[in-house]
Scaffold this active site. Structure first.
Site, PDB file in Angstrom:
ATOM      1  N   GLU A 125      41.246  27.519  45.899  1.00 51.27           N
ATOM      2  CA  GLU A 125      42.413  28.229  45.385  1.00 51.27           C
ATOM      3  C   GLU A 125      42.720  29.394  46.322  1.00 51.27           C
ATOM      4  O   GLU A 125      41.790  30.093  46.717  1.00 51.27           O
ATOM      5  CB  GLU A 125      42.151  28.769  43.985  1.00 51.27           C
ATOM      6  CG  GLU A 125      43.408  29.347  43.371  1.00 51.27           C
ATOM      7  CD  GLU A 125      43.200  29.889  41.946  1.00 51.27           C
ATOM      8  OE1 GLU A 125      42.067  29.878  41.439  1.00 51.27           O
ATOM      9  OE2 GLU A 125      44.196  30.338  41.374  1.00 51.27           O
ATOM     10  N   GLY A 265      35.831  37.257  42.601  1.00 49.63           N
ATOM     11  CA  GLY A 265      34.715  37.369  41.675  1.00 49.63           C
ATOM     12  C   GLY A 265      34.074  36.017  41.404  1.00 49.63           C
ATOM     13  O   GLY A 265      32.852  35.871  41.466  1.00 49.63           O
ATOM     14  N   MET A 267      35.177  31.419  40.725  1.00 52.22           N
ATOM     15  CA  MET A 267      36.199  30.371  40.776  1.00 52.22           C
ATOM     16  C   MET A 267      35.859  29.239  39.826  1.00 52.22           C
ATOM     17  O   MET A 267      34.729  28.746  39.804  1.00 52.22           O
ATOM     18  CB  MET A 267      36.312  29.876  42.226  1.00 52.22           C
ATOM     19  CG  MET A 267      37.304  28.758  42.435  1.00 52.22           C
ATOM     20  SD  MET A 267      39.004  29.302  42.022  1.00 52.22           S
ATOM     21  CE  MET A 267      39.686  27.732  41.493  1.00 52.22           C
ATOM     22  N   GLU A 268      36.880  28.807  39.098  1.00 48.72           N
ATOM     23  CA  GLU A 268      36.706  27.887  37.967  1.00 48.72           C
ATOM     24  C   GLU A 268      36.704  26.408  38.317  1.00 48.72           C
ATOM     25  O   GLU A 268      36.988  25.573  37.449  1.00 48.72           O
ATOM     26  CB  GLU A 268      37.841  28.141  36.965  1.00 48.72           C
ATOM     27  CG  GLU A 268      39.253  27.685  37.433  1.00 48.72           C
ATOM     28  CD  GLU A 268      40.110  28.794  38.052  1.00 48.72           C
ATOM     29  OE1 GLU A 268      39.525  29.757  38.590  1.00 48.72           O
ATOM     30  OE2 GLU A 268      41.346  28.676  38.002  1.00 48.72           O
ATOM     31  N   ASN A 269      36.381  26.013  39.556  1.00 48.47           N
ATOM     32  CA  ASN A 269      36.377  24.592  39.940  1.00 48.47           C
ATOM     33  C   ASN A 269      35.805  23.734  38.821  1.00 48.47           C
ATOM     34  O   ASN A 269      34.776  24.072  38.236  1.00 48.47           O
ATOM     35  CB  ASN A 269      35.508  24.385  41.176  1.00 48.47           C
ATOM     36  CG  ASN A 269      35.729  25.446  42.218  1.00 48.47           C
ATOM     37  OD1 ASN A 269      36.836  25.601  42.707  1.00 48.47           O
ATOM     38  ND2 ASN A 269      34.695  26.210  42.522  1.00 48.47           N
ATOM     39  N   HIS A 301      35.360  34.007  31.492  1.00 47.22           N
ATOM     40  CA  HIS A 301      36.670  33.756  32.097  1.00 47.22           C
ATOM     41  C   HIS A 301      36.715  32.385  32.780  1.00 47.22           C
ATOM     42  O   HIS A 301      37.610  31.583  32.513  1.00 47.22           O
ATOM     43  CB  HIS A 301      36.979  34.876  33.091  1.00 47.22           C
ATOM     44  CG  HIS A 301      38.282  34.729  33.796  1.00 47.22           C
ATOM     45  ND1 HIS A 301      39.428  35.377  33.382  1.00 47.22           N
ATOM     46  CD2 HIS A 301      38.641  34.013  34.897  1.00 47.22           C
ATOM     47  CE1 HIS A 301      40.425  35.064  34.194  1.00 47.22           C
ATOM     48  NE2 HIS A 301      39.968  34.240  35.128  1.00 47.22           N
ATOM     49  N   GLU A 302      35.765  32.124  33.650  1.00 40.99           N
ATOM     50  CA  GLU A 302      35.810  30.854  34.392  1.00 40.99           C
ATOM     51  C   GLU A 302      35.578  29.673  33.455  1.00 40.99           C
ATOM     52  O   GLU A 302      36.183  28.623  33.612  1.00 40.99           O
ATOM     53  CB  GLU A 302      34.798  30.851  35.549  1.00 40.99           C
ATOM     54  CG  GLU A 302      34.891  32.034  36.518  1.00 40.99           C
ATOM     55  CD  GLU A 302      36.296  32.362  37.022  1.00 40.99           C
ATOM     56  OE1 GLU A 302      37.168  31.468  37.026  1.00 40.99           O
ATOM     57  OE2 GLU A 302      36.526  33.537  37.411  1.00 40.99           O
ATOM     58  N   HIS A 305      38.802  28.865  31.600  1.00 40.50           N
ATOM     59  CA  HIS A 305      39.786  28.158  32.427  1.00 40.50           C
ATOM     60  C   HIS A 305      39.694  26.641  32.258  1.00 40.50           C
ATOM     61  O   HIS A 305      40.639  25.930  32.592  1.00 40.50           O
ATOM     62  CB  HIS A 305      39.557  28.469  33.910  1.00 40.50           C
ATOM     63  CG  HIS A 305      40.350  29.627  34.448  1.00 40.50           C
ATOM     64  ND1 HIS A 305      41.693  29.804  34.175  1.00 40.50           N
ATOM     65  CD2 HIS A 305      40.005  30.648  35.278  1.00 40.50           C
ATOM     66  CE1 HIS A 305      42.135  30.892  34.819  1.00 40.50           C
ATOM     67  NE2 HIS A 305      41.124  31.432  35.488  1.00 40.50           N
ATOM     68  N   GLU A 324      46.161  32.655  34.573  1.00 46.48           N
ATOM     69  CA  GLU A 324      45.344  33.864  34.733  1.00 46.48           C
ATOM     70  C   GLU A 324      45.597  34.891  33.625  1.00 46.48           C
ATOM     71  O   GLU A 324      44.656  35.446  33.061  1.00 46.48           O
ATOM     72  CB  GLU A 324      45.543  34.480  36.119  1.00 46.48           C
ATOM     73  CG  GLU A 324      45.035  33.593  37.266  1.00 46.48           C
ATOM     74  CD  GLU A 324      43.545  33.238  37.167  1.00 46.48           C
ATOM     75  OE1 GLU A 324      42.824  33.836  36.360  1.00 46.48           O
ATOM     76  OE2 GLU A 324      43.123  32.322  37.910  1.00 46.48           O
TER      77      GLU A 324
HETATM   78  N1  BES Z   1      40.947  31.552  39.867  1.00 46.51           N
HETATM   79  C1  BES Z   1      40.395  32.837  40.042  1.00 46.51           C
HETATM   80  C2  BES Z   1      39.704  33.028  41.342  1.00 46.51           C
HETATM   81  C3  BES Z   1      40.576  33.076  42.548  1.00 46.51           C
HETATM   82  C4  BES Z   1      41.505  34.035  42.677  1.00 46.51           C
HETATM   83  C5  BES Z   1      40.438  32.202  43.570  1.00 46.51           C
HETATM   84  C6  BES Z   1      42.294  34.087  43.826  1.00 46.51           C
HETATM   85  C7  BES Z   1      41.236  32.238  44.679  1.00 46.51           C
HETATM   86  C8  BES Z   1      42.163  33.198  44.821  1.00 46.51           C
HETATM   87  C9  BES Z   1      39.390  33.153  38.944  1.00 46.51           C
HETATM   88  O1  BES Z   1      39.569  32.479  37.758  1.00 46.51           O
HETATM   89  C10 BES Z   1      39.555  34.604  38.642  1.00 46.51           C
HETATM   90  O2  BES Z   1      40.561  34.971  38.143  1.00 46.51           O
HETATM   91  N2  BES Z   1      38.562  35.412  38.982  1.00 46.51           N
HETATM   92  C11 BES Z   1      38.613  36.838  38.862  1.00 46.51           C
HETATM   93  C12 BES Z   1      37.692  37.358  37.808  1.00 46.51           C
HETATM   94  C13 BES Z   1      38.261  37.303  36.439  1.00 46.51           C
HETATM   95  C14 BES Z   1      37.277  37.783  35.420  1.00 46.51           C
HETATM   96  C15 BES Z   1      39.535  38.086  36.293  1.00 46.51           C
HETATM   97  C16 BES Z   1      38.174  37.380  40.193  1.00 46.51           C
HETATM   98  O3  BES Z   1      37.651  36.607  40.997  1.00 46.51           O
HETATM   99  O4  BES Z   1      38.364  38.562  40.447  1.00 46.51           O
HETATM  100 ZN    ZN Z   2      41.049  33.257  36.521  1.00 46.17          ZN
END
Ligand code: BES
Ligand code: ZN
Length: 868
Positions: A125, A265, A267-269, A301-302, A305, A324
């Site tokens: 992503e 932080g 990733m929800e693969n 969170h993940e 998703h 998100e």
């Molecule tokens: N899908 C995102 C991770 C992501 C964000 C991948 C941008 C690639 C580009 C994941 O679900 C996410 O939102 N992670 C957050 C933490 C969450 C608790 C808000 C993050 O990584 O900061």
């Molecule tokens: Zn997310």
């Protein structure tokens, strides 16, 4: 790509693809110096298209072989460019097979397939999959994946991908392989692969319908003793999603892998989450209470998703908040249910105000559903995430918890397995509740933080109270005029003794101006407005000090109790600022100090709540309320008040400090967290009191601490002071923890955020320290990003802080554009500072923009910032 050729993508240009992908088979041959990726893609043309050309995204790929339906293509049959591969004449349905060579070990952008330490991992992503193979790399192309991977068995005993394990075994010359099948159609951004020599913690979960799921949390071997809390949080998340939303996990396996080099932080693969180690690893000795809370929240969170993001995904990246915003809202609800809901709400509002409100005031202001972007990675913003979650929360407030659940059920009935838009979600909630949410759409299309001005009148004879509300919203880039928003205002009325005169009501403010009438109000009331922070707005409401004191002491909404205190403190700090600016020295508001005494003495308050009520608003929250920021002046005023509170309450703080001490074994429980927090808030006040032994107390706590929360709290106090104990503590800390990466990160950030006079010199030196690594995002965040958020030293009047951070941006841009762009956004607020700083910040933006070969990521941030 040079910035002049960077192309802008527009939401309005959305069109579906000409071709579908019905099935994918990927094969990975992993070696130390390269990886070979073989992709077999089954394409079929959509019935409403007659296209014969097909463009596939691809970046940094070396094409080795290419076939259609088994026949090798000749050079005239396709075109290669920096952006991808165009097939020039294709049939209605066909199988494309490509073999590409990539070099994960050279990939410093951490997007696509890369190496973290000795392990292979992926981040796709949003646009990383095109760095793995040629593909229709967009979220509305969903298909089922079969993946096989092979590598040296000794170096990479663990081989993982999405879905269920179908086969595995050994091959010749010391290699082995595994084969995975994911039965759920998914977009490419949810693909993942991991290969490494990993330790694991195993458990199981039985779902509500009785299916057994195997759970695995992986990390490098040396950290495998720090996985228990992550596993526990995963199990709690799975339970919670069944109970609250009726979502049952849909595969037999769930893997989480912790990696040390990660841009985000986590990733929800699908069934193979990849996590930053910071949100997985914990032990009482190495992780703080807030680390534990972070782990629980991010694991949740993940996991959440899987339904809100994976099973129903986004039609295009402009819809990012669909998954998100909603999933942040869900993880906030989850953490609220697991711990103290009111304190969780305060934390979330603090983030919103100090990060998102600021975004809204700057050149990067955008709606939660943006209309255009250059680099998609720049749009993983607080606006899309945190304001997005507030927009979902408002719908929840408008339809109630049961109504929201019906709406969520309807959303899944309609769209499970599809890629959809924000409108589809909004209309599901509206339709399930027979509501009209057409005006509510403006929350998706208009940027900016609305301001609500309140005034009131009371008619004692008629016993009638009228609350008049008026809304407005400042222009944001590209949006000069705003239409009125649909705003839920939770409101209650109290008398001066804190008795409720009118219970909580949801006032729906839809017009620009609207009056709300309360009947049978027997005395002039104190208004508790915007309870629970029911909308992401600012309030302009003149309430007297004594009204604020009533709310602070009696409001039945804990959030608003805290809010009243913050407003009172803000008033006191701004008054001090005014007199400091005029060269006068006045004493801080005695009434405010009295209210702090009252809180400190209150026996009803939980320790956790007390600790929040005793904290002054932070620099970020305060500067957000100023038209022109003079960081030094603001800091001085805040310091005067802080010292006054410390001096006034010195004995009480010592007493509370002792009362909160405990020799219980560490647990990240709500109760213990609250007590530690209060104790550390007291310690921090005592460390700045004009007299007393606060410094020795810090040194003692630092030496004796049995957990990281107490240790790093004491260290942070000492790091702010010009005292000999500071250097001893910092050296001891490093000496003790130098082999624990995540603890070294704390050591860096404590120094980078310090208010002590030599902070800049230290940060410059730390950047050259062997423990620092500019290729590792956690290190960059701990040192550089933390320094760029240092309210005093980043903004040092001579501009050395600005120059240093700009140099870092330029250095980082060549390695990792996503991280460089995030650091560069520290300059985006330049126009809000006093003229001399403003000019110097702008000059650094210009200097960055003049660099040739700037990435589209950094270039977009810098260009937009300069337009302000
Ligand atoms: N899908 C995102 C991770 C992501 C964000 C991948 C941008 C690639 C580009 C994941 O679900 C996410 O939102 N992670 C957050 C933490 C969450 C608790 C808000 C993050 O990584 O900061
Ligand atoms: Zn997310």
């Amino acid at each position: 790509m040079s910035d002049t050729t960077a192309t802008v993508k527009y939401r309005k240009d959305y069109a579906p693809t000409d071709f579908r992908i019905d099935q994918v088979h990927l094969d990975f041959f992993l070696e130390d110096e390269y990886a070979l990726v073989t992709a077999e893609l089954n394409f079929s043309r959509r019935t409403d298209s007659n296209a014969t050309k097909l463009f596939l995204d691809g970046e940094d790929l070396e094409l080795q072989e290419i076939y259609i339906d088994g026949m090798a293509l000749s050079a005239e049959q396709y075109l290669l460019s920096d952006e991808g591969l165009q097939l020039l004449d294709v049939a209605e349905s066909f199988v494309l097979k490509t073999v590409v060579k990539i070099q994960p070990q050279l990939n410093t952008s951490l997007s696509g397939l890369y190496k973290s330490g000795s392990m292979f991992c992926t981040q796709c992503e949003s646009l990383g999959f095109r760095r793995i193979t040629y593909y229709l790399d967009r979220p509305d192309v969903m298909t089922t994946f079969k993946v096989s991977l092979s590598a040296d068995k000794e170096k990479f005993p663990v081989l993982l991908s999405n879905g269920n394990l179908m086969d595995s075994g050994d091959t010749a010359d010391g290699r082995h392989y595994s084969e995975w099948h994911d039965p759920h159609p998914k977009p490419s951004y949810l693909f993942a692969l991991v290969a490494g020599d990993l330790g694991v913690l195993r458990d199981t979960f039985t779902t509500c319908s009785g299916k057994l799921v195997s759970l695995y949390v992986y990390s490098e071997h040396e950290n495998a003793d720090k996985l228990a809390y992550a596993m526990q949080s995963l199990i709690e998340s799975m339970k919670w999603d069944e109970e609250v939303y009726g979502f049952e996990y849909d595969l037999e396996i769930y893997n989480i892998v912790a990696v040390g080099d990660f841009n985000m932080g986590a990733m929800e693969n699908k069934s193979l989450n990849v996590f930053n180690t910071a949100y997985v690893l914990s032990s009482p000795e190495t992780a703080t209470d807030s680390d534990y809370e972070g782990i629980e929240g991010v694991i949740g969170h993940e996991y959440f998703h899987n339904y809100t993001g994976n099973r129903i995904t986004c039609r295009d990246w402009f819809q990012l908040t669909l998954k998100e915003g909603l999933t942040v809202f869900r993880d906030q609800q989850f953490s609220a249910d697991m711990g103290d809901a009111a304190l969780k709400r305060i934390d979330d509002v603090n983030v919103l105000r100090s990060v998102q409100f600021r975004e809204d005031m700057g050149p990067m202001a955008h709606p939660i559903r943006p209309d255009s972007y250059v680099a998609m990675d720049n749009f993983y913003t607080s606006t899309v995430y945190n304001k997005g979650a507030e927009v979902i929360r408002m719908m929840h407030t408008l339809v109630g918890a049961d109504g929201f659940r019906s709406g969520s059920d309807l959303y899944f009935e309609r769209y499970d397995g599809q890629a959809v838009s924000c409108d589809d979600f909004r209309l599901s909630i509206a339709d399930a509740n027979n509501r009209d949410f057409s005006q509510f759409e403006l929350w998706y299309s208009q940027a900016g933080t609305p301001k609500i001005s309140l005034s009131s009148s009371y008619d004692a004879d008629a016993q009638r109270f009228v609350l008049s509300c008026e809304q407005s919203c400042q222009p944001t880039p590209g949006q000069d005029e705003k239409l009125p928003f649909h705003i839920p205002l939770l409101t209650a009325l109290f008398d001066k003794d804190g008795n409720e005169l009118a219970g909580e009501r949801v006032l729906e403010l839809c017009e620009q101006r609207q009056d709300f009438v309360f009947e049978n109000i027997t005395t002039e009331p104190v208004v508790s407005a915007l309870r629970k922070f029911s909308a992401p707005v600012t309030l302009d409401f003149e309430q007297s000090d004594s009204d604020l004191q009533v709310l602070m002491s009696y409001d039945s909404d804990t959030f608003n109790r805290w809010e009243a205190g913050q407003r009172f403190a803000t008033r006191a700090i701004f008054d001090l600022m005014t007199s400091l600016a005029e060269g006068k020295s006045i004493a801080p508001s005695p009434k405010f100090l009295d209210s702090m005494v009252e809180i400190a003495n209150d026996k009803q308050l939980s320790p956790g709540m007390k600790s929040y009520l005793l904290c002054l608003p932070g620099h970020a929250a305060l500067s957000g309320q100023l038209d022109v920021i003079d960081p030094e002046l603001l800091q001085s005023a805040r310091k005067v008040l802080r010292t006054a509170v410390a001096d006034r309450l010195q004995d009480k703080f010592s007493e509370l400090y002792d009362a909160m001490s405990s020799d219980e074994a560490y647990e990240p429980s709500q109760e213990q967290i609250g007590r530690r927090r209060l104790r550390n808030v007291c310690l921090s006040y005592l460390s700045v009191a004009s007299t007393g032994n606060g410094v020795e107390m810090c040194a003692t706590q630092f030496a004796d601490a049995s957990n990281m929360t107490d240790s790093v709290s004491a260290l942070a106090c000492l790091a702010n002071l010009d005292v000999p104990q500071r250097q001893t503590a910092l050296s001891d800390f490093f000496e003790k923890w130098q082999d624990e990466d995540l603890v070294v990160d704390k050591w860096l950030s404590v120094q980078a955020s310090s208010s002590a006079s030599d902070t800049f010199a230290r940060v410059v030196a730390l950047k050259e320290h062997p423990a620092f690594d500019i290729r590792n995002p956690n290190k960059v965040r701990s040192l550089i990003r933390t320094f760029a958020a240092n309210p005093v030293h980043f903004h040092s009047a001579d501009g050395e802080g600005y120059r240093f951070v700009a140099d870092c941006v330029l250095e980082l841009d060549k390695l990792n554009p996503q991280i460089a762009a995030r650091i560069a956004s520290a300059f985006a607020q330049w126009h809000r500072y006093e003229p001399s700083r403003s000019l110097q910040m702008k000059q650094q933006l210009q200097r960055i923009s003049e660099q040739d070969k700037l990435s589209p990521d950094t270039s977009e941030i810098v260009k937009l910032s300069l337009q302000a």
